[in-house]
Motif scaffolding. Structure first.
Motif, PDB file in Angstrom:
ATOM      1  N   ALA A 166      40.916  63.048  57.685  1.00  0.00           N
ATOM      2  CA  ALA A 166      41.275  63.999  56.636  1.00  0.00           C
ATOM      3  C   ALA A 166      42.612  64.670  56.956  1.00  0.00           C
ATOM      4  O   ALA A 166      43.462  64.851  56.078  1.00  0.00           O
ATOM      5  N   ILE A 191      45.415  62.451  56.122  1.00  0.00           N
ATOM      6  CA  ILE A 191      45.698  62.478  54.687  1.00  0.00           C
ATOM      7  C   ILE A 191      46.488  63.722  54.319  1.00  0.00           C
ATOM      8  O   ILE A 191      47.395  63.697  53.483  1.00  0.00           O
ATOM      9  N   ILE A 192      46.159  64.832  54.985  1.00  0.00           N
ATOM     10  CA  ILE A 192      46.838  66.080  54.648  1.00  0.00           C
ATOM     11  C   ILE A 192      48.285  66.062  55.131  1.00  0.00           C
ATOM     12  O   ILE A 192      49.199  66.486  54.426  1.00  0.00           O
ATOM     13  N   GLN A 232      53.175  61.415  52.319  1.00  0.00           N
ATOM     14  CA  GLN A 232      52.831  61.590  50.908  1.00  0.00           C
ATOM     15  C   GLN A 232      51.637  62.514  50.736  1.00  0.00           C
ATOM     16  O   GLN A 232      51.025  62.554  49.674  1.00  0.00           O
ATOM     17  N   GLY A 233      51.310  63.239  51.797  1.00  0.00           N
ATOM     18  CA  GLY A 233      50.046  63.970  51.810  1.00  0.00           C
ATOM     19  C   GLY A 233      50.101  65.335  51.158  1.00  0.00           C
ATOM     20  O   GLY A 233      51.113  65.779  50.618  1.00  0.00           O
ATOM     21  N   VAL A 234      48.961  65.997  51.258  1.00  0.00           N
ATOM     22  CA  VAL A 234      48.769  67.282  50.610  1.00  0.00           C
ATOM     23  C   VAL A 234      49.776  68.311  51.084  1.00  0.00           C
ATOM     24  O   VAL A 234      50.368  69.053  50.294  1.00  0.00           O
ATOM     25  N   TRP A 291      53.224  67.631  49.744  1.00  0.00           N
ATOM     26  CA  TRP A 291      53.212  67.876  48.300  1.00  0.00           C
ATOM     27  C   TRP A 291      53.326  69.359  48.023  1.00  0.00           C
ATOM     28  O   TRP A 291      54.130  69.801  47.198  1.00  0.00           O
ATOM     29  N   VAL A 298      39.341  68.432  51.188  1.00  0.00           N
ATOM     30  CA  VAL A 298      40.312  67.369  50.879  1.00  0.00           C
ATOM     31  C   VAL A 298      39.601  66.040  50.694  1.00  0.00           C
ATOM     32  O   VAL A 298      39.850  65.302  49.741  1.00  0.00           O
ATOM     33  N   LEU A 299      38.677  65.740  51.601  1.00  0.00           N
ATOM     34  CA  LEU A 299      37.937  64.489  51.482  1.00  0.00           C
ATOM     35  C   LEU A 299      37.139  64.453  50.185  1.00  0.00           C
ATOM     36  O   LEU A 299      37.108  63.445  49.483  1.00  0.00           O
ATOM     37  N   PHE A 316      39.500  63.857  47.193  1.00  0.00           N
ATOM     38  CA  PHE A 316      40.027  62.501  47.059  1.00  0.00           C
ATOM     39  C   PHE A 316      38.936  61.458  46.880  1.00  0.00           C
ATOM     40  O   PHE A 316      39.218  60.322  46.518  1.00  0.00           O
ATOM     41  N   ALA A 349      45.883  58.395  48.325  1.00  0.00           N
ATOM     42  CA  ALA A 349      45.461  59.788  48.486  1.00  0.00           C
ATOM     43  C   ALA A 349      46.645  60.724  48.416  1.00  0.00           C
ATOM     44  O   ALA A 349      47.059  61.321  49.403  1.00  0.00           O
ATOM     45  N   THR A 350      47.228  60.866  47.224  1.00  0.00           N
ATOM     46  CA  THR A 350      48.302  61.840  47.065  1.00  0.00           C
ATOM     47  C   THR A 350      47.982  62.766  45.902  1.00  0.00           C
ATOM     48  O   THR A 350      47.207  62.428  45.017  1.00  0.00           O
ATOM     49  N   LEU A 351      48.635  63.915  45.896  1.00  0.00           N
ATOM     50  CA  LEU A 351      48.516  64.829  44.766  1.00  0.00           C
ATOM     51  C   LEU A 351      49.677  64.576  43.817  1.00  0.00           C
ATOM     52  O   LEU A 351      50.722  64.110  44.236  1.00  0.00           O
ATOM     53  N   LEU A 388      40.763  52.842  52.186  1.00  0.00           N
ATOM     54  CA  LEU A 388      40.694  54.295  52.356  1.00  0.00           C
ATOM     55  C   LEU A 388      39.826  55.019  51.325  1.00  0.00           C
ATOM     56  O   LEU A 388      39.021  55.872  51.698  1.00  0.00           O
TER      57      LEU A 388
END
Lengths: 313, 390, 291
Positions: free
Chosen positions: A141, A144-145, A149-151, A154, C30-31, C34, C42-44, C235
């Motif tokens: 997680a 991903i953050i 390109q992650g949170v 962003w 977050v998980l 997504f 997994a992008t905003l 993913l």
């Protein structure tokens, strides 16, 4: 023997009684199977690692095996040995994370024990809850953050702190990402022993200090904090020991320059046929951790005695 | 490179260089290969194919999964299909190779693989560790179509341990819209601080040492046989290069190619298939022709020594080495194939094939530096660990 | 009387605590977010919602078999560790002082030894005895690392039991084992359940040992997770299943705590307010983390 046991002893010696003496030393033998398991599957492997590290065994087919301390000497004393350098780098990160986690966790424990009196145990559970979930998933997680390109990127770009399309690259695969995730992972467990010690603290001492005219802050600084030190040290140890051997987080969010010592051990046994050298590293890690335990262990046992004495309050 | 100056005495290598001199010019229509030396008769009694368990466990590169399996997402649509159609999409389990050293280690630890797909410089190690057994080429109908030069190179101690299948080059692929062409003249591009954080070398230790050797200007014929001082030099330059990498990639399809597509990295070590992927994704890249020369390789199928799926394994390989499978593979990845029946008519991007000399397998030795077995591999690997720790 | 920080202090502490809770739960959120994201990347920002990843995940044979495999391994390892933990607890309660300290030190060793070193040691051991990789080795490795947790949970509970209950059973004619089975064991039940859950969690989430000892085609769930975390195509499925696993874990925590309180209330007429997690401090601390 307790009086109960003495009584039983007397009773048992009477003839024609079916029951035998209770609490015979024989029951102690039940500890053997678990002991054997640990001996076989923990001590045994460690011994084998030792043999590999001194060249008495090898997994490279055709190597002549003889006792040699060459690998050990090279690791411990070789000039500019990169593995030793990695170890030092690793320990620095570990120490930094441990100190920061301990400092950050203290207010949490304080809040629980002093401010949130009524619901403190529920809130404690809330604090601990994420840690019963999968560790790997939480690190994924964070990947991903933090990635380009992650949170996080962003959000930073949306807030205008960075132009669009320009990600802050050091957020991921860096010492920062590794440290952040490690810090994140361990905070609640650092808070736990501090909380326990604060709970056990005799509040009357604090009352007394205030009665004697100390301000709240002085009371904290000169009474609460020193008395809670064993818990603080225990918490520090809770994060220090496991983080020393950590390797999963760097695997997922670390880059080539932010690997930890545990990663090197893993790399040796996955990619390299030279298990002898890898064994030196693996065994060194064990020795360091045990040394840390011995040094800090006193504080842990004090803490355990204080808190595991019983259940109810 | 002057092949005749190689100091090696390895049988395979000297045969390669010898056959180079004798080889005719390029042409996709090579002469029909003669059947290989008769394979040693299987004196072991094996259960017939119907009695074999049938679930193949394979150590394979990502992207080479049989067509028809869920894992095959790289565009290979023919190779393996006949096998999967017959035995089902779940009849093969893949474990992935990230690089040859890791693969060798994995195969050594987990000796239960039925099939493995290493590259040729590893053949001696696989055989000497007892991990593989020789093929029964009489069970492979298409074996006769395979290039004899490559097949000979897949032999060791006189036995056919490897069925070479794919061959190609290794170089730096770079984004032409981000990298100045004046910088992209040689391997030193990977050392260019201008592109710091935008480079991704492979995790393959042996390959990186070869790259370092070429960059240092060491005689390419010695790139797999570095002296201790050369090894030390190479190690030092690789340590210098390390901080410029965003990461050392381990998976082509999951890390390297997505990285190039998204612009996370601009320069990566890769094989020529990246050209095909990037073209279809409309990402402008070039596959560098370094002044020091590209690397080259060939890889193939090896049979597990203790496999209980002997006949299944042979059938699987046959489904890969037939002409249709080889032709489609070349179109999908721009890799050379060992099947001599593949003609220019079967190739869609003829210009690309021409530029890569895909018609002539000898190109791996004549136009590039063939990656070969390194006698000092353990030293290399230890040095690689030191680089990673620095 | 509860001395506390001043007004401002209390507010600051509260804000700090809440901020931290947000920080702690944000990766989980977050998980969750997504897992229902319609885009495979997994992008905003999120453009659409979907549940298709859940369907896809459960038709992914490798994923589901890894989950099942880990669950089975976890259950077996937990049973073995709990059983050995009971034995060790009884033995430690009965033994002599000097040997007991030594035994405790040895039995607690798995808590201290870094799992990566233990993993490579077990790898060497398995190679030495000619076994190589095997799931049984994984189970036994997990049993070893879970054993200290089992002891830390069971031993205090065993010690806190009123010995007169067992005595009474003996007086009424029960054999030693009978007294244990009919009186002690039921009284231990809350801690046995605790032990099982903690050992299961330890095994289910363990990565180091499993990554070295699990055979190539039979990964445990964490090993599979690690492999597929590098695969962009997988993913979304990984996230979807991960969300479910997390929800399940949280549910178990809540149930375990609730169950413990209920169980203790029934058995003793009162329940301790301390969460099950707080009493075996070291147990829970290391359990979820050091895998």
């Amino acid at each position: 023997m307790t009086t109960t046991e003495e009584a039983v002893e007397r009773v048992a010696q009477e003839p024609a009684r079916r029951s035998r003496v209770r609490y015979r030393p024989g029951k102690g033998v039940l500890v053997l199977p678990p002991l054997l398991l640990v001996l076989a599957l923990l001590i045994g492997p460690l011994a084998l690692i030792w043999l590999y590290s001194v060249g008495l065994r090898s997994n490279i087919p055709g190597t002549v095996t003889s006792f040699t301390t060459a690998n050990w000497k090279d690791f411990l004393t070789g000039p500019g040995n990169p593995f030793r350098g990695l170890f030092i780098h690793s320990m620095l990160i570990t120490l930094t994370v441990s100190v920061l986690a301990t400092v950050a966790a203290y207010p949490l424990a304080y809040f629980l024990s002093f401010t949130a009196r009524k619901h403190r145990y529920t809130l404690l559970l809330l604090l601990l809850a994420p840690f019963f979930t999968s560790y790997l998933l939480r690190v994924i997680a964070w990947q991903i953050i933090l990635n380009d390109q992650g949170v996080a990127n962003w959000a930073i770009q949306e807030l205008g702190l960075q132009p669009k399309g320009h990600a802050i690259s050091w957020l991921i695969y860096s010492n920062f990402s590794v440290s952040l995730v490690l810090f994140y992972s361990w905070i609640p467990f650092v808070a736990l022993p501090i909380f326990a010690v604060l709970e056990n603290m005799d509040r009357r001492l604090l009352e007394a200090a205030e009665d004697l005219g100390a301000s709240r802050f002085t009371t904290f600084l000169r009474v609460t904090l020193p008395l809670s030190l064993p818990g603080v040290i225990a918490g520090f140890v809770f994060v220090l020991i496991p983080t020393t051997g950590e390797f999963i987080t760097p695997l997922l969010v670390g880059g080539p320059d932010s690997q930890l010592f545990g990663n090197q051990i893993q790399a040796f046994f996955t990619n390299s046929p030279d298990w002898g050298y890898g064994s030196v590293l693996a065994l060194s890690l064990v020795v360091v951790v045990i040394a840390l335990m011995l040094v800090f262990g006193r504080f842990l046992s004090t803490d355990l005695r204080q808190t595991s004495g019983g259940g109810s309050r | 490179m002057s092949p005749s100056q190689t100091p090696f005495n390895l049988n395979r290598r000297s045969f390669l260089t010898g056959s180079l001199g004798a080889a005719a010019g390029a042409g996709l229509l090579a002469a029909c290969g003669s059947p290989s030396a008769p394979s040693a008769g299987a004196s072991v009694s094996r259960p017939p194919i119907s009695k074999e368990p049938g679930n193949l466990s394979m150590l394979e590169w990502g992207g080479y999964e049989a067509a028809g399996t869920k894992a095959q997402t790289a565009g290979m649509t023919v190779a393996g299909k006949s096998y999967i159609d017959r035995y089902g999409a779940n009849s093969v389990t893949y474990s992935y190779i990230t690089d040859d050293d890791q693969a060798l280690q994995k195969a050594t630890l987990d000796r239960r693989f039925d099939l493995m797909h290493p590259c040729h410089e590893n053949i001696p190690d696989y055989v000497d560790r007892g991990l593989v057994q020789e093929w029964d080429t009489s069970l492979l109908p298409s074996f006769g179509d395979l290039n004899p030069f490559l097949m000979e190179a897949g032999q060791y101690k006189g036995k056919q341990y490897m069925i070479p299948w794919d061959w190609g080059y290794g170089s730096l692929t770079y984004r032409t819209d981000h990298v100045d062409p004046a910088d992209a003249t040689g391997w030193e591009l990977a050392w260019n601080p201008k592109y710091s954080g935008k480079i991704a070398l492979w995790s393959g230790a042996s390959t990186n040492f070869e790259i370092a050797a070429l960059k240092l200007g060491i005689d390419p014929s010695k790139m797999d046989n570095l002296s201790d001082s050369e090894l030390e030099q190479a190690k030092q330059v690789l340590i210098q290069q390390k901080p410029l990498n965003k990461f050392y990639w381990e998976s082509e399809y999951n890390q390297m190619q997505p990285g190039i597509k998204s612009g996370t990295i601009w320069i990566a070590y890769s094989w020529q298939d990246t050209l095909v992927s990037m073209k279809s994704a409309k990402v402008p890249v070039a596959f560098m022709q370094p002044s020091q020369g590209r690397l080259s390789w060939f890889c193939g199928f090896m049979l597990g020594a203790t496999t209980s799926n002997y006949y299944h394994a042979h059938e699987y390989v046959e489904s890969f080495i037939n002409k249709a499978a080889c032709a489609q593979m070349t179109n999908a990845f721009a890799y050379g194939t060992s099947n001599t029946k593949v003609t220019p008519a079967d190739i869609t991007d003829k210009a690309l094939a021409e530029s890569l000399h895909l018609g002539d397998p000898h190109a791996i030795a004549t136009t590039a530096h063939l990656q070969s077995w390194a006698p000092n591999r353990p030293k290399l690997l230890l040095a690689w660990q030191e680089i990673k720790a620095s | 009387m509860n001395p506390d920080a001043g007004r401002l202090g209390r507010v600051l502490l509260r804000v700090y605590f809440i901020a931290f809770i947000v920080f702690l739960f944000s990766p989980l959120v977050v998980l969750l977010v997504f897992s229902v994201n319609s885009s495979p990347i997994a992008t905003l920002p999120i453009n659409g919602l979907t549940t298709k990843w859940f369907h896809q995940a459960f038709s992914n044979g490798e994923l589901t078999s890894a989950l099942v495999r880990s669950a089975v391994i976890g259950a077996v390892a937990a049973v073995v560790a709990t059983a050995l933990g009971i034995m060790a607890s009884i033995g430690l309660s009965a033994g002599r002082m000097r040997l007991r300290t030594l035994a405790v030190s040895v039995l607690m060793l798995p808590l201290v030894v870094p799992y990566i070193s233990l993993a490579v040691g077990l790898l060497i051991l398995m190679q030495a005895i000619g076994v190589g990789t095997s799931l049984t080795a994984v189970v036994m490795g997990h049993a070893v690392i879970a054993l200290p947790f089992a002891i830390l949970v069971i031993l205090p509970r065993l010690r806190s039991l009123d010995p007169s209950l067992g005595e009474a059973a003996r007086d009424l004619g029960a054999s030693e084992f009978g007294a244990f089975r009919l009186v002690t064991l039921p009284l231990l039940t809350p801690s046995l359940v605790s032990s099982f859950l903690i050992c299961f969690t330890t095994s289910f989430d363990e990565f180091a040992i499993a990554s070295f000892l699990a055979p190539a085609g039979s990964p445990t769930y964490p090993v599979f997770l690690y492999g597929s975390s590098r695969t962009p195509a997988l993913l979304p499925e990984v996230i979807a299943v991960g969300t479910l696993v997390i929800a399940l874990s949280l549910l178990i925590v809540v149930l375990a705590e609730g169950g413990r309180r209920w169980g203790e209330r029934r058995l003793e007429g009162r329940s301790s307010a301390e969460p099950v997690v707080a009493s075996p401090l070291v147990a829970t601390a290391a359990a979820a983390e050091t895998s």
